[in-house]
Scaffold this motif. Structure first.
Motif, mmCIF file in Angstrom:
data_model
loop_
_atom_site.group_PDB
_atom_site.id
_atom_site.type_symbol
_atom_site.label_atom_id
_atom_site.label_comp_id
_atom_site.label_asym_id
_atom_site.label_seq_id
_atom_site.Cartn_x
_atom_site.Cartn_y
_atom_site.Cartn_z
ATOM 1 N N GLU A 243 0.855 -1.256 0.029
ATOM 2 C CA GLU A 243 -0.051 0.023 0.028
ATOM 3 C C GLU A 243 0.737 1.138 0.104
ATOM 4 O OE1 GLU A 243 -2.835 0.321 3.288
ATOM 5 O OE2 GLU A 243 -4.116 -1.303 2.417
ATOM 6 N N VAL A 244 0.455 2.292 -0.655
ATOM 7 C CA VAL A 244 1.105 3.565 -0.474
ATOM 8 C C VAL A 244 0.163 4.318 0.179
ATOM 9 C CG1 VAL A 244 1.895 5.478 -2.086
ATOM 10 C CG2 VAL A 244 2.673 2.999 -2.817
ATOM 11 N N ARG A 245 0.451 5.069 1.128
ATOM 12 C CA ARG A 245 -0.412 5.675 2.197
ATOM 13 C C ARG A 245 -0.081 7.202 2.081
ATOM 14 N NH1 ARG A 245 -0.756 1.831 7.360
ATOM 15 N NH2 ARG A 245 -1.416 -0.388 6.176
ATOM 16 N N ASP A 246 -1.037 7.947 2.117
ATOM 17 C CA ASP A 246 -0.699 9.503 2.266
ATOM 18 C C ASP A 246 -0.403 9.751 3.734
ATOM 19 O OD1 ASP A 246 -3.355 9.608 3.447
ATOM 20 O OD2 ASP A 246 -4.260 10.255 1.710
ATOM 21 N N ASP A 247 -0.403 11.190 3.931
ATOM 22 C CA ASP A 247 -0.281 11.595 5.438
ATOM 23 C C ASP A 247 -1.017 11.392 6.262
ATOM 24 O OD1 ASP A 247 2.463 12.507 4.386
ATOM 25 O OD2 ASP A 247 1.781 14.461 4.305
ATOM 26 N N ASP A 248 -2.277 10.963 5.837
ATOM 27 C CA ASP A 248 -3.413 10.557 6.695
ATOM 28 C C ASP A 248 -3.611 9.100 6.734
ATOM 29 O OD1 ASP A 248 -4.345 13.164 7.032
ATOM 30 O OD2 ASP A 248 -5.314 13.349 5.316
ATOM 31 N N ARG B 47 -4.260 6.958 4.376
ATOM 32 C CA ARG B 47 -5.270 6.505 3.385
ATOM 33 C C ARG B 47 -4.273 5.821 2.193
ATOM 34 N NH1 ARG B 47 -8.935 11.806 2.777
ATOM 35 N NH2 ARG B 47 -6.708 12.462 2.396
ATOM 36 N N ALA B 48 -4.663 4.587 1.508
ATOM 37 C CA ALA B 48 -4.090 4.213 0.672
ATOM 38 C C ALA B 48 -4.417 4.979 -0.664
ATOM 39 C CB ALA B 48 -4.672 2.629 0.287
ATOM 40 N N VAL B 49 -3.304 5.322 -1.443
ATOM 41 C CA VAL B 49 -3.744 6.097 -2.657
ATOM 42 C C VAL B 49 -2.966 5.417 -3.906
ATOM 43 C CG1 VAL B 49 -3.707 8.360 -1.322
ATOM 44 C CG2 VAL B 49 -1.370 7.529 -2.136
ATOM 45 N N ILE B 50 -3.630 5.933 -5.036
ATOM 46 C CA ILE B 50 -3.175 5.371 -6.049
ATOM 47 C C ILE B 50 -2.659 6.563 -7.280
ATOM 48 C CG2 ILE B 50 -3.525 4.264 -8.371
ATOM 49 C CD1 ILE B 50 -3.434 2.111 -6.100
ATOM 50 N N GLY B 51 -1.342 6.622 -7.598
ATOM 51 C CA GLY B 51 -1.025 7.572 -8.558
ATOM 52 C C GLY B 51 -0.574 8.777 -7.970
ATOM 53 N N GLU B 52 -0.401 8.767 -6.633
ATOM 54 C CA GLU B 52 0.094 9.878 -5.734
ATOM 55 C C GLU B 52 1.222 9.472 -4.958
ATOM 56 O OE1 GLU B 52 -3.053 11.670 -3.369
ATOM 57 O OE2 GLU B 52 -4.497 11.472 -4.987
ATOM 58 N N PRO B 53 2.113 10.225 -4.471
ATOM 59 C CA PRO B 53 3.407 9.872 -3.660
ATOM 60 C C PRO B 53 2.909 9.669 -2.336
ATOM 61 C CG PRO B 53 4.181 11.935 -4.926
ATOM 62 C CD PRO B 53 2.410 11.576 -5.197
ATOM 63 N N GLY B 54 3.237 8.702 -1.625
ATOM 64 C CA GLY B 54 3.097 8.342 -0.382
ATOM 65 C C GLY B 54 4.131 7.348 0.455
ATOM 66 N N GLU B 55 4.079 6.992 1.606
ATOM 67 C CA GLU B 55 4.796 6.025 2.105
ATOM 68 C C GLU B 55 4.305 4.468 1.857
ATOM 69 O OE1 GLU B 55 7.115 4.955 6.471
ATOM 70 O OE2 GLU B 55 5.310 6.250 6.490
ATOM 71 N N ILE B 56 5.292 3.891 1.637
ATOM 72 C CA ILE B 56 5.129 2.414 1.131
ATOM 73 C C ILE B 56 5.073 1.764 2.365
ATOM 74 C CG2 ILE B 56 6.004 0.535 -0.052
ATOM 75 C CD1 ILE B 56 7.866 2.579 -1.642
ATOM 76 N N TRP B 57 3.881 0.857 2.434
ATOM 77 C CA TRP B 57 3.772 -0.135 3.576
ATOM 78 C C TRP B 57 3.660 -1.562 2.877
ATOM 79 C CZ3 TRP B 57 2.642 0.581 8.956
ATOM 80 C CH2 TRP B 57 2.723 1.975 9.472
ATOM 81 N N VAL B 58 4.198 -2.825 3.407
ATOM 82 C CA VAL B 58 4.258 -3.905 2.966
ATOM 83 C C VAL B 58 3.495 -5.005 3.836
ATOM 84 C CG1 VAL B 58 6.131 -5.813 2.080
ATOM 85 C CG2 VAL B 58 6.569 -3.164 1.913
ATOM 86 N N ARG B 59 3.005 -6.039 3.484
ATOM 87 C CA ARG B 59 2.603 -7.210 4.296
ATOM 88 C C ARG B 59 2.826 -8.310 3.428
ATOM 89 N NH1 ARG B 59 -3.693 -6.848 6.574
ATOM 90 N NH2 ARG B 59 -4.144 -7.019 4.264
ATOM 91 N N GLY B 60 3.015 -9.336 4.111
ATOM 92 C CA GLY B 60 3.199 -10.760 3.619
ATOM 93 C C GLY B 60 3.995 -11.665 4.196
ATOM 94 N N PRO B 61 4.086 -12.847 3.794
ATOM 95 C CA PRO B 61 4.980 -13.886 4.573
ATOM 96 C C PRO B 61 6.347 -13.604 4.472
ATOM 97 C CG PRO B 61 3.338 -14.982 2.853
ATOM 98 C CD PRO B 61 3.477 -13.587 2.638
#
Length: 542
Positions: free
Chosen positions: A373-378, A380-394
């Motif tokens: 997910e790329v999340r904005d400062d609030d 929220r997951a966003v598409i096409g906008e810069p944000g912090e990368i979050w990762v989930r998985g094994p």
């Protein structure tokens, strides 16, 4: 003694991964034991510039004997063993032996010196340190003995001769050890869910952070990249990245050994040697920093070789210029950009056959069974906008060792892991890295924490204030620049003087500044934070 344990995986997530088959009970030693039983004299490892080969039987027997030695000196499952060795066959044997004994492997770069080692060994409470006797003119064995006298938990050191000068020394030592009997079909000394890797990596803080992985997180990662990239039994792994680093160990050594692929090691970087190895050993895959592929495409010797077998040159850690990707393609090398971190290992990668604009302009899609997910400062997951990368998985690590505060800031109970990196996630699912929240300098694929260098530069009697920044470098990605404000009345200092002082303080060579700027003052925010972007912009105009 504190042993590394999983501090973040909930029972629900563990059950979900086990149920989906993305985690299982297999360990790397079990896989190698099976390869040795099935393939025997088949090729396992090549090193010394292609001049030495070793079989699966030799590798597994050596690992058993290293495990037996570790048990004989009191190492038990869960104890930490630090291994600071170059890209040698001996290193692979020792690393595998540590895991065979059920201990926690702490791989370290040979370029670390006393300052880094004292922190790593003290934090991890390492029981054993394995180093070269000497390497590139440095007395590692002497430093190891000094550390053994000052690090309370460090009970044993083992120094290994450089095989370039004494290829039989390690084999002779192995012959004196009793092998640890291990039935590959039985339960391993440590279960797959136990922490098996403790990897230190630089953050914005002065001291490196200790990241914990298990056989389940690491083995999933080498399975998913193998499947995602369409690798097969005919692939040959070439690894010029240091195997004392997460990339070199997990996506070189572990990937090759897990899947039963030949592993071709390159110790000292040289583009001509690299081209010889790729052509001579018919190498098909690697994972390396931009510097490596950049040097290859600018090497006359490399351009004269047939490198067309290199169909999977996965590359990350610094921007990969489009012209480098295209130039590599003209040489027969397929460059596939990727994004990853020590916390999450490889997260995204361009797949073979992707559209040209995605190959050149993005860092790929998530590997199979990994979410981003790329999340904005609030948040929220966003598409096409810069944000912090979050990762989930094994694939994600299982916490920071003895650092609950940083663990709480990075890992969510739902399984999401904060990266600190800024990216854009497009509608087609491709990720492009555009920046970092963390102030890391990435030089030749190695992370450097500016604050650590600032703390040491600040000890110089002529320095009143200092900021360390990364400047763009065509070959290395970034180079380190120390920006210094002198004390009133102090004589100006030069780069050579500063570097000599930092060496005296025990700073590793790759962290030494390559440029020095003397400033009247450091620009700061109202809260006192140094505005490093202004410093970089000012330097660019000089």
């Amino acid at each position: 003694m504190t042993r590394p344990v999983n501090t973040v995986t909930t029972p629900q997530r563990r059950d979900a991964y086990l149920g989906a088959g993305t985690w299982d009970g297999t360990t790397l030693p079990q896989r190698v034991a099976r390869h040795a039983a099935e393939r025997g004299t088949g090729l396992a490892v090549v090193d010394l510039r292609g001049g030495r080969t070793r079989s699966w039987t030799q590798l597994w027997e050596g690992a058993r004997r290293v495990a037996g030695f570790l048990r004989s000196v009191g190492v038990r499952p869960g104890d930490v063993v630090s291994v600071q060795l170059p890209n040698w066959y001996e290193t692979v044997v020792v690393d595998l032996g540590v895991l065979t004994a059920g201990a926690v492997l702490n791989p370290l770069l040979p370029i670390y010196r006393e300052r880094e080692l004292r922190h790593v060994l003290g934090t991890s409470e390492a029981r054993v340190l394995v180093t070269p006797v000497t390497y590139r003119g440095f007395d590692h064995a002497g430093l190891a003995e000094t550390l053994r006298e000052t690090v309370p938990t460090l009970e044993h050191t083992l120094a290994i001769d450089d095989p370039d000068g004494n290829a039989d020394a390690f084999a002779s030592w192995l012959g004196e050890q009793s092998g640890l009997d291990l039935d590959p079909t039985a339960d391993p000394p440590a279960p797959a869910e136990a922490v098996s890797e403790l990897i230190f990596t630089s953050g914005t803080e002065a001291q490196p952070k200790a990241i914990m992985h298990t056989e389940q997180t690491a083995n999933f990662s080498v399975r998913t990249i193998h499947a995602s990239l369409g690798m097969n039994a005919d692939d040959v792994v070439w690894m010029p990245s240091p195997i004392g680093h997460s990339t070199g160990f997990n996506f070189g050594v572990r990937l090759a050994l897990y899947h039963g692929l030949p592993l071709v090691l390159q110790d000292r970087w040289d583009a001509t040697v690299a081209a010889d190895l790729i052509e001579g050993c018919r190498c098909t895959y690697t994972m390396a920093a931009t510097t490596f592929v950049n040097d290859l495409v600018h090497s006359d010797a490399a351009r004269a070789r047939d490198l067309s077998t290199m169909r999977l040159f996965t590359c990350g850690g610094a921007p990969v210029p489009a012209e480098v990707v295209e130039a590599a393609g003209r040489m027969g090398i397929t460059v596939l950009r990727l994004y990853g971190s020590t916390e999450a290992l490889v997260v995204t990668c361009v797949r073979p056959g992707s559209a040209a604009e995605k190959v050149i302009g993005t860092d790929g899609r998530p590997l199979d069974d990994i979410e981003i997910e790329v999340r904005d400062d609030d948040g929220r997951a966003v598409i096409g906008e810069p944000g912090e990368i979050w990762v989930r998985g094994p694939n994600t690590s299982v916490g920071f060792f003895v650092d609950p505060e940083r663990t709480a800031q990075t890992y969510e109970a739902s399984g999401w892991v904060r990266s600190g990196d800024i990216g854009v996630h497009d509608e087609d699912g491709f990720l492009t890295i555009v920046g970092r929240k963390k102030e890391i300098i990435i030089r030749g694929g190695l992370n450097i924490a500016p604050r650590e260098i600032e703390d040491v530069v600040g000890l110089h009697p002529a320095v009143a204030d200092v900021a360390v920044v990364g400047l763009s470098s065509e070959r290395l990605g970034e180079q380190t620049c120390a920006c210094v404000v002198l004390r009133d009345g102090a004589e100006p200092i030069g780069l050579a003087e500063l570097v000599a002082f930092l060496k005296e303080q025990g700073l590793a060579a790759y962290k030494l500044p390559e440029r020095l700027e003397l400033l009247e003052a450091l620009p700061r925010t109202s809260s006192g934070k140094v505005k490093k972007f202004e410093i970089v912009a000012e330097i660019a105009t000089r």
